[in-house]
Design an enzyme around this catalytic site. Structure first.
Site, PDB file in Angstrom:
ATOM      1  N   HIS A 155       3.846 -11.020   8.362  1.00 13.10           N
ATOM      2  CA  HIS A 155       4.764 -10.155   7.608  1.00 13.10           C
ATOM      3  C   HIS A 155       4.124  -9.669   6.313  1.00 13.10           C
ATOM      4  O   HIS A 155       4.815  -9.385   5.335  1.00 13.10           O
ATOM      5  CB  HIS A 155       6.082 -10.874   7.289  1.00 13.10           C
ATOM      6  CG  HIS A 155       6.706 -11.545   8.471  1.00 13.10           C
ATOM      7  ND1 HIS A 155       7.680 -10.949   9.247  1.00 13.10           N
ATOM      8  CD2 HIS A 155       6.469 -12.750   9.059  1.00 13.10           C
ATOM      9  CE1 HIS A 155       8.023 -11.765  10.235  1.00 13.10           C
ATOM     10  NE2 HIS A 155       7.293 -12.860  10.146  1.00 13.10           N
ATOM     11  N   SER A 277     -11.276  10.647  -7.089  1.00  6.81           N
ATOM     12  CA  SER A 277     -10.142  11.552  -7.266  1.00  6.81           C
ATOM     13  C   SER A 277     -10.595  12.697  -8.165  1.00  6.81           C
ATOM     14  O   SER A 277     -11.387  12.488  -9.087  1.00  6.81           O
ATOM     15  CB  SER A 277      -8.996  10.789  -7.921  1.00  6.81           C
ATOM     16  OG  SER A 277      -8.155  11.676  -8.611  1.00  6.81           O
ATOM     17  N   LYS A 283     -10.511   6.197  -9.835  1.00  7.58           N
ATOM     18  CA  LYS A 283     -10.107   5.976  -8.448  1.00  7.58           C
ATOM     19  C   LYS A 283     -11.295   5.782  -7.502  1.00  7.58           C
ATOM     20  O   LYS A 283     -12.322   6.405  -7.643  1.00  7.58           O
ATOM     21  CB  LYS A 283      -9.266   7.153  -7.940  1.00  7.58           C
ATOM     22  CG  LYS A 283      -7.896   7.262  -8.554  1.00  7.58           C
ATOM     23  CD  LYS A 283      -6.948   6.148  -8.144  1.00  7.58           C
ATOM     24  CE  LYS A 283      -6.395   6.332  -6.755  1.00  7.58           C
ATOM     25  NZ  LYS A 283      -5.552   7.523  -6.633  1.00  7.58           N
ATOM     26  N   GLU A 290      -8.282   5.758   5.646  1.00  5.25           N
ATOM     27  CA  GLU A 290      -6.999   6.440   5.817  1.00  5.25           C
ATOM     28  C   GLU A 290      -7.070   7.393   7.004  1.00  5.25           C
ATOM     29  O   GLU A 290      -6.101   7.564   7.747  1.00  5.25           O
ATOM     30  CB  GLU A 290      -6.633   7.190   4.540  1.00  5.25           C
ATOM     31  CG  GLU A 290      -6.357   6.239   3.381  1.00  5.25           C
ATOM     32  CD  GLU A 290      -6.345   6.960   2.046  1.00  5.25           C
ATOM     33  OE1 GLU A 290      -5.405   7.716   1.794  1.00  5.25           O
ATOM     34  OE2 GLU A 290      -7.301   6.783   1.260  1.00  5.25           O
TER      35      GLU A 290
END
Ligand code: ARG
Length: 458
Positions: A155, A277, A283, A290
């Site tokens: 979980h 970024s 970043k 992704e």
């Protein structure tokens, strides 16, 4: 040149032709199409439908067409409807009138069915090679972090300690199943060469279909011509195998995205495999991961799209079946574009074993605490409750379980003794799970199974 205009008095509408034509995507079948045509020419010669010299002329011409495709010098003509038409048109230019005999007893329906199977057999082997590369990268990380401890999650909540190797290998085994699945599918596809099925009812020439199948690398030929020309099970099976591989890759990607988040900080991606970024200089975005996660959606879409196309089709070939190729090709392209950067990303990332270890806390040993009580004669259900009370007490006092005094333990149960402190070793907790495939215990044994699996494929 069209292959079929004889009964027509008007040319096809331009927009219909554009809709109908498939050369822009099925040109990829040129190699297998030519291989299939050469085998068909030999089969016709064996059946005395073609003279030996005619067969040789056709084979020589087809090889020349193949060479032109290889060299990039093949020039499509405006009437080339699909790859089959294009090859035959060019063969006619090269070999003259005898080219008109190649299609004797054959239809584009059994031809395209054969082409796609041959293409698949080749493509799945290439894909497996790339999957194996990623599998090797996972194994190498596992070997490097055989003893490093980290939280295992259920979980996405900290559950029990495991070794990083165990976590890496959990992703390896999923990939191993993907590879096995493709191997097994390819093995079954070799049983069903459709060539010789004709348009739907079979071929009237005495073709030795079994010999023809073997010439093309199949073990057997299909039993029902009407089924064979419309069977796209192999495309659906392959899209399922690729979609499931995509699902597995998305899960690996998601774990790594989470672990690369500074709040976890378990892994650090090499700069070559992360992006910045345009606005926020600090970043480090895990874009390739992704995309790995995102592309699973596309792969699943191809599977459900094809199944929807197949659903409810009437018997025999229908042009809807031409819709099998774009999703199939794109599914392979998608994985072939994804796997090399993913393998590179996995091989080059750094694991911060200190951060992983620091993420462990003794509450993750609550199950072991219950097992300690079980060892002292308490039934597990009751032990589970008592261990839960210990966790609650430690939380209330704001301390780790091992920092509670024995008196605290005794407020819960007098079965506890000082030996309870032995429970609070993460290493011991991992080592206790020495059962085959357990969370760490016998890494060597798991690794032997991994190596045996790999060496069967070398
Ligand atoms: N381009 C077609 C396909 O991919 C080839 C078969 C065409 N057959 C036909 N009867 N029109 O399915």
């Amino acid at each position: 040149m069209t292959l079929w205009g004889g009964a027509f008095s008007q040319p096809t509408d331009d927009a219909v032709r554009r809709l109908n034509d498939s050369l822009r995507f099925d040109w990829r079948l040129y190699d297998v199409d030519i291989t299939g045509s050469i085998a068909w020419a030999w089969a016709l010669a064996d059946a005395d439908v073609l003279a030996a010299d005619e067969c040789e002329t056709l084979v020589g011409g087809l090889e020349q067409v193949r060479a032109e495709f290889h060299a990039g010098t093949f020039v499509p003509a405006p009437g080339d409807e699909d790859i089959h038409t294009a090859v035959e048109r060019r063969l006619t230019e090269i070999a003259g009138g005898v080219a008109g005999k190649l299609h004797t007893g054959r239809s584009r329906n059994d031809q395209v069915a054969t082409d796609v199977l041959l293409w698949l057999l080749d493509a799945q082997a290439k894909l497996i090679a790339h999957l194996l590369e990623l599998a090797q990268a996972l194994i190498a990380q596992a070997q490097q972090h055989a003893g490093a401890l980290m939280p295992g999650y259920t979980h996405l909540q900290p559950a029990q300690p495991v070794t990083a190797a165990h976590w890496w290998l959990s992703h390896f085994w999923a990939l191993a199943r993907d590879i096995e699945r493709l191997e097994q599918l390819a093995d079954a596809w070799r049983e069903k060469c459709p060539l010789g099925s004709g348009a739907l009812a079979g071929t009237p020439y005495p073709i030795d279909r079994q010999a023809l199948a073997r010439r093309l690398g199949f073990r057997g030929c299909t039993a029902n011509s009407l089924d064979a020309v419309a069977d796209r099970d192999h495309v659906a099976e392959c899209l399922f195998a690729l979609a499931l591989a995509g699902v597995h890759l998305s899960r690996l990607a998601e774990d790594l995205i989470i672990y690369a988040n500074p709040a976890f900080g378990f892994v650090r991606l090499d700069e070559r495999y992360s992006t910045g970024s345009s606005l926020m200089p600090q970043k480090r975005n895990p874009d390739p991961l992704e995309l790995a996660r995102g592309k699973a959606g596309r792969l699943i879409g191809h599977l459900s799209g094809l199944l929807t196309t197949l659903k409810g089709l009437p018997s025999g070939y229908n042009k809807d079946l031409q819709e099998d190729k774009e999703p199939l090709f794109d599914a392979f392209d998608t994985l072939l574009a994804l796997l090399p950067p993913l393998a590179g990303l996995v091989s080059s990332l750094d694991m911060d074993t200190d951060r992983m270890r620091a993420a462990l806390n003794e509450a993750m040993l609550a199950t072991d605490l219950a097992d300690y009580l079980v060892g002292r004669g308490i039934p597990f259900r009751q032990a589970h409750g008592l261990a839960g009370e210990v966790v609650r007490l430690a939380e209330l006092k704001g301390v780790e379980l091992s920092a509670l005094a024995l008196e605290d333990y005794h407020t819960i149960s007098d079965v506890f003794e000082t030996s309870v402190l032995d429970v609070f070793s993460f290493e011991a907790a991992v080592a206790r799970r020495g059962v085959v495939s357990g969370g760490a215990g016998d890494f060597d044994e798991q690794m032997q199974r991994v190596q045996a699996w790999v060496s069967r494929r070398q």
